[in-house]
Each structure stands twice: as C-alpha cells, then as structure tokens.
Design a protein around this motif. Structure first.
Motif, PDB file in Angstrom:
ATOM      1  N   LYS A   1       0.920  -1.229  -0.081  1.00 66.60           N
ATOM      2  CA  LYS A   1      -0.057   0.011   0.034  1.00 66.60           C
ATOM      3  C   LYS A   1       1.202   1.399   0.034  1.00 66.60           C
ATOM      4  O   LYS A   1       0.747   2.146  -0.901  1.00 66.60           O
ATOM      5  CB  LYS A   1      -0.866  -0.082   1.204  1.00 66.60           C
ATOM      6  CG  LYS A   1      -2.149  -0.677   1.237  1.00 66.60           C
ATOM      7  CD  LYS A   1      -3.084  -0.440   2.164  1.00 66.60           C
ATOM      8  CE  LYS A   1      -4.586  -1.293   2.240  1.00 66.60           C
ATOM      9  NZ  LYS A   1      -5.150  -1.227   3.499  1.00 66.60           N
ATOM     10  N   HIS A   2       1.906   1.188   0.949  1.00 65.17           N
ATOM     11  CA  HIS A   2       2.679   2.499   1.147  1.00 65.17           C
ATOM     12  C   HIS A   2       4.000   2.834   0.379  1.00 65.17           C
ATOM     13  O   HIS A   2       4.765   3.691   0.627  1.00 65.17           O
ATOM     14  CB  HIS A   2       2.630   2.987   2.599  1.00 65.17           C
ATOM     15  CG  HIS A   2       3.104   1.848   3.665  1.00 65.17           C
ATOM     16  ND1 HIS A   2       4.338   1.515   3.628  1.00 65.17           N
ATOM     17  CD2 HIS A   2       2.336   1.130   4.386  1.00 65.17           C
ATOM     18  CE1 HIS A   2       4.391   0.273   4.470  1.00 65.17           C
ATOM     19  NE2 HIS A   2       3.028   0.254   4.880  1.00 65.17           N
ATOM     20  N   LYS A   3       4.468   1.301   0.159  1.00 67.49           N
ATOM     21  CA  LYS A   3       5.870   1.035  -0.422  1.00 67.49           C
ATOM     22  C   LYS A   3       6.814   1.550   0.738  1.00 67.49           C
ATOM     23  O   LYS A   3       8.171   1.863   0.191  1.00 67.49           O
ATOM     24  CB  LYS A   3       6.103   2.029  -1.700  1.00 67.49           C
ATOM     25  CG  LYS A   3       4.871   1.590  -2.791  1.00 67.49           C
ATOM     26  CD  LYS A   3       4.978   0.160  -3.050  1.00 67.49           C
ATOM     27  CE  LYS A   3       4.314  -0.217  -4.361  1.00 67.49           C
ATOM     28  NZ  LYS A   3       2.752  -0.337  -4.160  1.00 67.49           N
TER      29      LYS A   3
ATOM     30  N   TYR B   1       7.096   4.316   2.480  1.00 63.25           N
ATOM     31  CA  TYR B   1       7.076   5.607   2.778  1.00 63.25           C
ATOM     32  C   TYR B   1       6.436   5.826   4.277  1.00 63.25           C
ATOM     33  O   TYR B   1       5.478   5.112   4.733  1.00 63.25           O
ATOM     34  CB  TYR B   1       6.165   6.520   1.583  1.00 63.25           C
ATOM     35  CG  TYR B   1       7.067   6.499   0.557  1.00 63.25           C
ATOM     36  CD1 TYR B   1       8.238   7.551   0.230  1.00 63.25           C
ATOM     37  CD2 TYR B   1       7.146   5.687  -0.572  1.00 63.25           C
ATOM     38  CE1 TYR B   1       9.002   7.573  -0.766  1.00 63.25           C
ATOM     39  CE2 TYR B   1       8.047   5.590  -1.693  1.00 63.25           C
ATOM     40  CZ  TYR B   1       8.689   6.560  -1.707  1.00 63.25           C
ATOM     41  OH  TYR B   1       9.623   6.864  -2.818  1.00 63.25           O
TER      42      TYR B   1
ATOM     43  N   SER C   1       3.778   7.142   5.771  1.00 55.75           N
ATOM     44  CA  SER C   1       2.317   7.435   5.871  1.00 55.75           C
ATOM     45  C   SER C   1       1.885   7.328   7.318  1.00 55.75           C
ATOM     46  O   SER C   1       2.633   6.620   8.005  1.00 55.75           O
ATOM     47  CB  SER C   1       1.597   6.508   4.768  1.00 55.75           C
ATOM     48  OG  SER C   1       1.384   5.068   5.339  1.00 55.75           O
TER      49      SER C   1
ATOM     50  N   HIS D   1       1.820   3.585   7.612  1.00 54.90           N
ATOM     51  CA  HIS D   1       2.821   2.762   7.980  1.00 54.90           C
ATOM     52  C   HIS D   1       3.532   2.957   9.531  1.00 54.90           C
ATOM     53  O   HIS D   1       3.787   2.214  10.085  1.00 54.90           O
ATOM     54  CB  HIS D   1       3.983   3.135   6.963  1.00 54.90           C
ATOM     55  CG  HIS D   1       5.160   2.414   6.980  1.00 54.90           C
ATOM     56  ND1 HIS D   1       6.362   2.859   6.430  1.00 54.90           N
ATOM     57  CD2 HIS D   1       5.350   1.245   7.651  1.00 54.90           C
ATOM     58  CE1 HIS D   1       7.182   1.980   6.475  1.00 54.90           C
ATOM     59  NE2 HIS D   1       6.670   1.107   7.376  1.00 54.90           N
TER      60      HIS D   1
ATOM     61  N   ASP E   1       5.734  11.550   1.489  1.00 54.10           N
ATOM     62  CA  ASP E   1       4.964  10.346   1.156  1.00 54.10           C
ATOM     63  C   ASP E   1       5.906   9.830  -0.305  1.00 54.10           C
ATOM     64  O   ASP E   1       5.694   8.668  -0.608  1.00 54.10           O
ATOM     65  CB  ASP E   1       3.731  10.500   0.763  1.00 54.10           C
ATOM     66  CG  ASP E   1       2.830  10.560   2.003  1.00 54.10           C
ATOM     67  OD1 ASP E   1       3.322   9.951   3.063  1.00 54.10           O
ATOM     68  OD2 ASP E   1       1.643  10.983   2.120  1.00 54.10           O
ATOM     69  N   GLU E   2       6.530  10.529  -1.056  1.00 51.49           N
ATOM     70  CA  GLU E   2       6.870  10.182  -2.204  1.00 51.49           C
ATOM     71  C   GLU E   2       8.484  11.002  -2.288  1.00 51.49           C
ATOM     72  O   GLU E   2       8.545  11.935  -1.565  1.00 51.49           O
ATOM     73  CB  GLU E   2       6.408  10.427  -3.565  1.00 51.49           C
ATOM     74  CG  GLU E   2       5.089   9.814  -3.792  1.00 51.49           C
ATOM     75  CD  GLU E   2       5.371   8.526  -4.139  1.00 51.49           C
ATOM     76  OE1 GLU E   2       6.365   8.123  -4.826  1.00 51.49           O
ATOM     77  OE2 GLU E   2       4.346   7.600  -3.961  1.00 51.49           O
TER      78      GLU E   2
END
Length: 194
Positions: free
Chosen positions: A160-162, A164, A166, A169, A192-193
């Motif tokens: 979902k969040h890779k 990052y 969030s 997370h 987030d990115e």
C-alpha cells in the motif's frame, strides 16, 4: 570519432522508512526517446503506477540500455541514505553496456568517484528524457521489491505505502515494531514520495 552518448541517472526510495533505495541509469537513442515521450515519459513521481509500468515495459521492448542497483536498509543505516543513493547511481552507470560520454544526474549533487564527465540537473527527471527513463526504471523496480516484501511481512502492508512514512505505516510500526527491512537510522521526516 565515437558517438556522443548521454546517460541519465536517478534514484527512488530516499524518503521511505523501509526497503532499499534503488538507482538506475539509462541511455536513449533518438527513436527510443521519441517513442517514450509519445507514451507520456515524465518524472516517475508524476505518473500513476500503471503508467510507469507501461512505459517501463515499452523501454524493455524497445531495447533501451538501462541498468539498476539497490542498496539494502543495512547499507543505508551504515553509510547514510545520501551516500547509498550516490553509490547506487555510480554502480548503475558503471554497469551500462555502453560507455557514456556525459552523465546527467538528477538533483544538485555529482556522483563521487564516477570516471565519466557529469552534470547535475535540478528537476532533471522532469526535464531530461534519459533521467526520466532512469527514474521510471528505479521506481518500478523498487515498487516491485516492496510488493514482494509485503508477502513476507504482510502486517506492514508494504504494497500500500511502499515503505513511505504514511500515517498507516507509522501506526503499523508503532504496533509491531520495526521489521528486518526497516531502516533503523530513519526517523521518517520525509514525505510520501521522493
């Protein structure tokens, strides 16, 4: 005189709390550049995952010369994220099958120890097609790693969040503690990115 060869290099995964950082380098022919631009080639952060996958598949099908290198969370913890990112860029450029005449590096730093002329290009992933192609390769490959790690550590929901930082997370790390693929040196100040 040999042809002038420009390579672009970029990384993905500087901001996450977990997973590797991945860098890639790419060299585009004029035909490959035009093809990828027609498909919407751009900075990987400006494209949805499906579009990145489509462009990456087109890169592979068109025979774009690219190479990538990852650094694990343990390497990141040992040498810091900036040095890990630059090391990955260096290795990805060195692994190219064609020797570039010039390497265009996304950002404001040059790659230490790279035995090729280089130039830093701020926002290069939006301005230089070879850097954009490298950014897409790095991002697609890193996302695939995080999706694989999601199967090993499903409680963290990496798909979902890779990785990052969030709210989801952070809450999962608070609940379960860090996994073996979390970066222990990170406080998660990033967005987030990257």
């Amino acid at each position: 005189m040999p042809p002038y060869v420009i390579a672009g290099t970029d990384e993905a995964g500087r901001g996450p709390l977990a997973g590797p950082v991945v860098a890639a380098a790419a060299v585009l022919t004029i035909e490959q550049r035009e093809l990828l631009l027609s498909l919407g080639l751009n900075d990987s952060k400006k494209l949805i995952a499906k579009k990145r996958e489509k462009i990456f598949a087109a890169m592979c099908e068109a025979g774009v010369e690219w190479r990538a290198q990852a650094a694990s969370p343990r390497v990141i913890d040992r040498i810091n994220i900036l040095n890990a990112s630059l090391w990955c860029m260096k290795r990805s450029v060195e692994r190219l099958r064609v020797r570039p005449t010039l390497v265009l590096v996304d950002g404001n730093r040059l790659v230490p120890g790279l035995a090729v002329r280089q130039k830093a290009v701020i926002k290069g992933d939006s301005r230089v097609p070879a850097i954009a192609a490298a950014s897409i390769a790095a991002k697609v490959l890193r996302d695939r790693v995080m999706e694989s790690l999601d199967k090993i550590y499903p409680q963290y929901q990496f798909a979902k969040h890779k990785g990052y930082p969030s709210a989801l997370h952070r809450a999962l790390v608070a609940e379960y503690g860090p996994s073996p693929v979390h970066r222990l040196s990170f406080r998660g100040a990033g967005g987030d990115e990257d």
